[in-house]
Design an enzyme around this catalytic site. Structure first.
Site, mmCIF file in Angstrom:
data_model
loop_
_atom_site.group_PDB
_atom_site.id
_atom_site.type_symbol
_atom_site.label_atom_id
_atom_site.label_comp_id
_atom_site.label_asym_id
_atom_site.label_seq_id
_atom_site.Cartn_x
_atom_site.Cartn_y
_atom_site.Cartn_z
ATOM 1 C CG ASP A 20 -1.606 1.283 1.507
ATOM 2 O OD1 ASP A 20 -2.299 1.311 0.499
ATOM 3 O OD2 ASP A 20 -1.674 1.809 2.476
ATOM 4 C CG ASP A 22 -1.732 7.667 0.345
ATOM 5 O OD1 ASP A 22 -1.486 8.958 0.274
ATOM 6 O OD2 ASP A 22 -1.566 7.226 -0.702
ATOM 7 C CG ASP A 198 -2.459 2.751 6.317
ATOM 8 O OD1 ASP A 198 -2.604 2.539 5.131
ATOM 9 O OD2 ASP A 198 -2.694 3.831 6.988
#
Length: 262
Positions: A20, A22, A198
């Site tokens: 991922d 961001d 996240d």
């Protein structure tokens, strides 16, 4: 499941790596266009991709074009808009698109509606729309209600909640499906998948990786199905740099061993 902190050793020649962006490779910013990936991390990703034989892909809510810009000089397999667009290792694009009529109507209606919420804005992604409220968190419930109303009116869409954002995307696409598609193609096929993320948007990816007996890593706090844990972006960066250094040392040791045998 309570994730463990100790990530097992990684053999890149046998691993399919998915990252991922961001909140994982880059810190969260107030506006998505302010996000950057540090130069040493971008170089480390290039090194890891080479060591993995190209089996490294970014899997993000951002469009693929933005991923290329953020991660340059890295340019390889990538899944954008939560899998609604995907570039495979051959460079071929796969897209799940909304009809032009729906996309145009949504853009107009969302912009008009969100104008009433100071600090909030619509991000158009071509095949999806993100409603950001990081600068107007007190509008959260009203933003979610707006998004839910749009999904009710346009059943081709589903909601994807995130950190101070809710997205409207085509039904049937998520990061787990994108990872599953990569895992059926060279150079990913037959390898152990590893995915680091996240946010709530990454849970589908964790589930897919877990189903394949892979390595799922959650960054930061929050309930998760991921099996391992890193505290924050800075810890992700340290882990990536350490892994890249290990590969460099292995290459040097192997090269020296070959030289000594000549």
């Amino acid at each position: 499941m309570t994730p463990r902190d100790s990530i097992p050793p990684i053999v890149l020649a046998e691993t399919a790596c998915f990252f991922d962006v961001d909140g994982t490779l880059a810190g969260i910013e107030t506006r998505p266009e302010w996000v950057t990936i540090p130069g040493d991390i971008k170089q480390a990703l290039c090194d890891l991709s080479a060591a993995a034989g190209g089996a490294l892909a970014l899997v993000s809510g951002r469009p693929v074009a933005e991923l290329d810009s953020l991660s340059a000089p890295l340019r390889g397999p990538a899944a954008g808009v939560h899998g609604a667009e995907r570039r495979d290792a051959r460079g071929a694009f796969h897209r799940v698109a909304l009809s032009g009529t729906i996309a145009t109507a949504l853009a107009r209606e969302l912009k008009q509606a969100i104008a009433a919420f100071d600090g909030c804005h619509v991000e158009e992604k071509g095949v999806a729309f993100a409603l950001h409220y990081r600068q107007g968190e007190h509008y959260r419930d009203r933003i979610l209600a707006l998004a839910q109303d749009m999904v009710t009116r346009y059943p081709e869409l589903v909601l994807q909640p995130g950190k101070c954002v809710v997205e409207l995307k085509p039904a049937g696409v998520d990061k787990g499906a994108a990872i599953a598609a990569f895992m059926q193609e060279p150079p990913f096929v037959g390898r152990t998948p590893l995915f680091i993320g996240d946010d709530l948007t990454d849970e589908a990816g964790f589930k897919q990786v877990n189903a394949l007996q892979g390595i799922s890593i959650k960054v930061g706090p929050g309930t998760t199905v991921a099996r391992y844990h890193l505290d924050d972006v800075s810890q992700v960066h340290r882990w990536i740099l350490t892994l890249a250094k290990q590969q460099e040392n292995h290459f040097i040791k192997t090269k020296n061993s070959v030289g000594e045998g000549l």
